[in-house]
Scaffold this motif. Structure first.
Motif: not given
Length: 286
Positions: A237-248
């Motif tokens: 639940f943070d922006a950086a890891d949310s972006w990573r998971a989204f692109l994955a």
């Protein structure tokens, strides 16, 4: 409390209750060859004389033991073939029972056409039926040979469009710092990703598409590389890891769609799929 002990307690309770007419076990516990463990739920259909009257006498389920939590779902078609209330109960120790309250009319159409609906078809077991109200039900059929799944270009396009429709909404919430809304949209997006994972497995293995799987036992039926990649699509639940998971998630969808289309003789990606993917990557790089 073990399943046999709990079942025996419920059976004795039903036999002594003036409203009860029969008790039927459904779900994995009644399905031949199903994998169950101490954490499995008990799915029971309790046949009563008057469903509304029985629900009005609640909480009758508390007579069976100490209750930790209860969820009562009014009649709303819990499955597409029925419209009866469901009472989910977690008893002390964590044992979970889903009671569906039904009347004898539940069996009428299945008995008439000698065909079980989707609740009963995988397997059921009549535990108690002194009046024979379930006596006309056909036996659950043995699983037959799997039919070759057939995915059409239109179906593949529909899955892709649904996935992209949600995926295009996630970045704006991440950019705005609305993490909860982003996670909500991303979860909807993943439901379409899961459907494609199922189609991928069905098309590559020839097994029928099981729309009720909902990701259960994913490691057993998905391609091993899919199982490994799926570990990357959930973020913190943070922006950086949310972006990573989204692109994955986007990358996994594209690879799955490409392999599935190739095996089924379909077309993927389209120019729009490629353009959307590049647009999402550009937003992530901002």
């Amino acid at each position: 409390m073990s399943h046999p002990v709990l079942l025996e307690r419920i059976l004795r309770w039903a036999q002594a209750h003036e409203q009860a007419r029969a008790l039927v076990l459904t779900g994995s516990m009644a399905q031949p060859g199903a994998r169950i463990d101490p954490l499995s739920d008990l799915d029971l259909e309790l046949v009563v004389h008057d469903v509304a009257a029985m629900m009005a006498t609640g909480p009758w389920w508390a007579e069976l033991g100490e209750v930790w939590a209860t969820q009562v779902v009014d009649a709303f078609a819990a499955a597409s073939t029925q419209a009866y209330p469901l009472v989910g109960v977690i008893y002390a120790g964590g044992a979970t029972v889903d009671f569906t309250l039904i009347d004898a009319a539940r069996f009428t159409e299945m008995a008439r056409i000698q065909q079980l609906d989707r609740v009963y078809a995988p397997g059921y077991r009549v535990l108690w039926d002194p009046d024979g109200v379930a006596g006309g039900l056909p036996a659950a059929a043995e699983p037959g040979p799997a039919s070759q799944p057939s995915l059409t270009q239109q179906e593949l396009r529909a899955v892709a469009d649904a996935f992209w429709f949600e995926a295009l909404r996630v970045p704006k919430y991440l950019i705005r710092g609305e993490l909860w809304e982003a996670k909500s949209r991303e979860w909807t997006m993943k439901q379409h990703l899961l459907l494609l994972i199922e189609w991928h497995a069905a098309v590559l293995t020839g097994r029928p598409l099981d729309e009720y799987r909902k990701g259960r036992h994913l490691s057993r039926w998905a391609d091993p590389w899919v199982w490994q990649e799926a570990h990357e699509v959930f973020g913190r639940f943070d922006a950086a890891d949310s972006w990573r998971a989204f692109l994955a998630s986007v990358a996994l969808f594209n690879r799955l769609a490409g392999e599935t289309a190739g095996e089924a003789g379909l077309r993927y990606p389209s120019p729009a799929d490629e353009a959307i993917t590049e647009h999402l990557r550009a937003l992530a790089a901002r």
